[in-house]
Design an enzyme around this catalytic site. Structure first.
Site, PDB file in Angstrom:
ATOM      1  N   ILE A  17       0.828  -1.204   0.000  1.00 24.28           N
ATOM      2  CA  ILE A  17       0.000   0.000   0.000  1.00 24.28           C
ATOM      3  C   ILE A  17       0.860   1.252   0.000  1.00 24.28           C
ATOM      4  O   ILE A  17       0.521   2.252  -0.645  1.00 24.28           O
ATOM      5  CB  ILE A  17      -0.981  -0.007   1.194  1.00 24.28           C
ATOM      6  N   SER A  39      11.531   0.503   7.849  1.00 22.27           N
ATOM      7  CA  SER A  39      11.175  -0.788   7.272  1.00 22.27           C
ATOM      8  C   SER A  39      12.281  -1.794   7.545  1.00 22.27           C
ATOM      9  O   SER A  39      13.463  -1.483   7.369  1.00 22.27           O
ATOM     10  CB  SER A  39      10.947  -0.658   5.765  1.00 22.27           C
ATOM     11  N   ARG A  40      11.879  -2.979   7.970  1.00 23.32           N
ATOM     12  CA  ARG A  40      12.847  -4.057   8.167  1.00 23.32           C
ATOM     13  C   ARG A  40      13.033  -4.889   6.898  1.00 23.32           C
ATOM     14  O   ARG A  40      13.929  -5.720   6.831  1.00 23.32           O
ATOM     15  CB  ARG A  40      12.402  -4.963   9.319  1.00 23.32           C
ATOM     16  N   LYS A  93      -5.849   3.297   7.251  1.00 18.78           N
ATOM     17  CA  LYS A  93      -7.021   2.658   7.861  1.00 18.78           C
ATOM     18  C   LYS A  93      -6.728   1.180   8.146  1.00 18.78           C
ATOM     19  O   LYS A  93      -5.924   0.565   7.437  1.00 18.78           O
ATOM     20  CB  LYS A  93      -8.244   2.824   6.957  1.00 18.78           C
ATOM     21  N   ASP A 171     -11.197  -5.948   6.579  1.00 20.63           N
ATOM     22  CA  ASP A 171     -10.133  -5.074   6.093  1.00 20.63           C
ATOM     23  C   ASP A 171     -10.593  -4.314   4.848  1.00 20.63           C
ATOM     24  O   ASP A 171     -10.461  -3.087   4.798  1.00 20.63           O
ATOM     25  CB  ASP A 171      -8.859  -5.867   5.811  1.00 20.63           C
TER      26      ASP A 171
END
Length: 311
Positions: A17, A39-40, A93, A171
């Site tokens: 996303i 971010s990993r 969201k 979702d």
């Protein structure tokens, strides 16, 4: 923004996303510049990346705004850390894994004097504002939501959505609820639900909802993640002045079958435009109504066990 310079912003959680929507929206908005990521699994080429939100907050006091794009379960801790550090926060969201989390974040943002933008991207679909205006002075007799898609297409290998707190079919379904709560002139409340759980999963793959409201309105919604023949994202509203339909997730508006002209910048560009306005005016925008409907569905819903789901 009042300053002509673009505001540095960081993205937390660089998944699908973020890459598909958030990063292009930021790149197209001259009020923001992507200054860092957290971010990993890999960040964005040419942009400084950090392993944790805490690392980012400590190293980059010059970044006043964070956009949180990770799944809902870890989002609360990241948002709490950012708000406590005096940073403005935008939430993908749903705004929390629970309603209580949303209220707590809202209180923290107010206490720290920073902006919290709990976004509902589907409310920014091109047809939604026009639908709200058309319904404003009409008596609604019936509302029907049909929201069906193929989970394997839209959420491939995303195990978190099947775990407790991952929402399952809600979702995408919460997108429909966000539109419903935006366009109706009077609020509805959930009166009953049936939730279909695969026997090997912790969240539902389908849901049927019933709502109650003024005038004995007939209102219902059906969400399903087993649709293999293309997406169905439609809301139909019957009124004393005709039928309104929002299709393609709110992108298109039809009145009595006739397509209406609508326009807009797109969902995610509109969200960042709103975020900039909120920061400039020292306001927050936090509406938990769609998440309340989901919470009520889990409270009232009759559990129906269906065949196992395998990705």
């Amino acid at each position: 923004m009042t300053d002509t310079a673009a505001m540095p912003i960081a993205i937390v959680g660089v998944g699908k996303i973020a890459r598909d929507q958030h990063i292009p929206a930021i790149a197209a908005d001259d009020r923001f510049t992507l200054a860092a990521t957290v971010s990993r699994s890999g960040g964005v080429e040419g942009v400084e990346n950090f392993e944790t939100v805490e690392d980012l907050l400590a190293a980059r006091p010059d970044i006043p705004a964070l956009s949180l794009c990770m799944p809902p379960l870890p989002r609360f801790a990241a948002a709490t850390a950012a708000l406590a550090a005096g940073r403005h926060v935008m939430l993908e969201k749903p705004p929390g894994a629970t309603v209580a989390e949303v209220f707590k974040l809202d209180r923290l943002a107010r206490a720290r004097g920073v902006t919290l933008h709990a976004t509902w991207h589907s409310r920014c679909a091109d047809g939604v504002a026009a639908a709200r205006a058309w319904l404003r002075d009409r008596q609604i007799t019936r509302l029907r939501i049909d929201w069906r898609e193929d989970v394997r297409k839209w959420h491939p290998g995303q195990d978190w959505i099947w775990q407790a707190g991952g929402l399952g079919v809600f979702d995408p379904g919460i997108n429909a609820l966000s539109i419903m709560t935006e366009i109706l002139p009077h609020p509805l409340h959930l009166s009953g639900a049936e939730l279909h759980f695969p026997e090997n999963r912790e969240t539902p793959i389908a849901a049927d909802l019933r709502f109650a409201g003024p005038g004995g309105i007939d209102a219902s919604a059906g969400f399903d993640w087993r649709e293999e023949d293309g997406e169905v994202w439609e809301i139909t509203v019957d009124t004393d002045g005709g039928e309104l339909r929002l299709v393609d997730g709110g992108a298109r508006l039809l009145i009595d079958g006739t397509e209406q002209p609508v326009e807009g910048p797109g969902e995610y560009p509109a969200l960042y435009h709103r975020f900039a306005e909120l920061i400039e005016t020292a306001q927050s925008d936090v509406d938990p109504a769609p998440l309340v409907h989901v919470a009520d569905a889990f409270m009232l819903g009759r559990r129906i066990v269906v065949e196992p789901f395998h990705d």
